[in-house]
Design an enzyme around this catalytic site. Sequence first.
Site, short mmCIF file in Angstrom:
data_model
loop_
_atom_site.label_atom_id
_atom_site.label_comp_id
_atom_site.label_asym_id
_atom_site.label_seq_id
_atom_site.Cartn_x
_atom_site.Cartn_y
_atom_site.Cartn_z
N ASP A 5 11.65 50.18 31.73
CA ASP A 5 10.28 49.76 32.06
C ASP A 5 10.37 48.92 33.33
OD1 ASP A 5 7.46 49.20 31.68
OD2 ASP A 5 8.00 47.23 30.94
N SER A 6 9.21 48.59 33.91
CA SER A 6 9.22 47.69 35.06
C SER A 6 9.64 46.28 34.65
CB SER A 6 7.82 47.64 35.68
OG SER A 6 6.89 47.19 34.71
N CYS A 68 7.38 53.19 30.06
CA CYS A 68 6.40 52.59 30.97
C CYS A 68 5.33 53.65 31.21
CB CYS A 68 7.09 52.21 32.27
SG CYS A 68 5.96 51.67 33.58
N GLU A 147 3.96 38.57 32.03
CA GLU A 147 5.30 38.21 32.49
C GLU A 147 5.38 36.78 33.01
OE1 GLU A 147 8.29 40.24 33.02
OE2 GLU A 147 7.53 42.15 32.27
N CYS A 179 -0.50 50.67 28.31
CA CYS A 179 0.56 50.02 29.08
C CYS A 179 1.46 49.36 28.05
CB CYS A 179 -0.04 48.98 30.02
SG CYS A 179 1.19 47.91 30.81
N HIS A 181 3.22 46.87 28.07
CA HIS A 181 3.15 45.41 28.01
C HIS A 181 2.05 44.93 27.04
CE1 HIS A 181 5.61 45.26 31.65
NE2 HIS A 181 5.71 43.96 31.51
N1 DGL Z 1 4.76 48.47 31.17
C1 DGL Z 1 4.27 49.12 32.37
C2 DGL Z 1 3.32 50.23 31.95
O1 DGL Z 1 3.43 50.64 30.81
C3 DGL Z 1 3.74 48.09 33.32
C4 DGL Z 1 3.57 48.60 34.72
C5 DGL Z 1 3.56 47.53 35.76
O2 DGL Z 1 4.63 47.00 36.05
O3 DGL Z 1 2.49 47.29 36.33
O4 DGL Z 1 2.51 50.73 32.69
#
Ligand code: DGL
Length: 267
Positions: A5-6, A68, A147, A179, A181
Amino acid sequence: MGVFDSGVGGLTVLHECLVTMPHEDFVYLGDHARLPYGPRPLDEVQRFAREIGAYLQSRGVKLVVNACNTATSAALPQLQEELDVPVVGVITPEAHAAVQATRNRRIGLLATEGTVRAGRYAELVHALDAGVELVSVACPRLVPLIESEDPFGAETTRAVREYAAELKEAGVDTVILGCTHYPLIGQVFQRVFGRDVTLVFSAEETAREVAETLARKGYENDAGREGSYRFLTTGDPGSFRAMGARFLQLPIDDVEHVDLAVLGAAA
Ligand code: DGL
């Protein structure tokens, strides 16, 4: 197995994978140096995802989970074409679950700008039920807030309320948290939307799909053994350790730093 993931959002998927497959070994990579992915052009996110996929494969993983939604929107078919190992993404299970859950056929989507722009949810939802109305809202403030030092602060609730307003107005009865997150602050969404709205996210379904893929291909580890997990980040290992432990309630000892140049060289 490789999961990426990011940032820490993919930990929601890793958690479900650990519950479903405690006998498997996991390597989790958070691309913190380039977070957030959401506001970036999709071809740039696609390049990042291809680098990470190739890198995880070079470390010997037997399957890659693209945990992600933005990177799944930008790069899932390319990863599946390029890698030798199977690749599982996160968007399809949510689209299915949302179409099944809605009673009034009005579904809301909360996601990053990139995911909304890519339009994959609309395609998948309408392939299953062309009569569903999908209302999409991009939420650029949420990933940086989640975050941040204070993910559960007043600003997060304020932002969720603002993003939710359009969906409430439209009378949706089902909302996709599009998302990985967002489930980390799932209780904030539940309070804002109340009991009558069904919240859909894909971590559990994704873990099931991973387990089924391993079983079908005969790739599973012996069910009697104890699996392991390790963490990599392109950012700061200390803050990843703290955030990972807070959200996953899992002791995280070592976090390995991976240089962006190393990722670039793997692609
Ligand atoms: N968890 C990522 C997603 O599902 C976050 C993307 C981001 O870094 O903006 O889209």
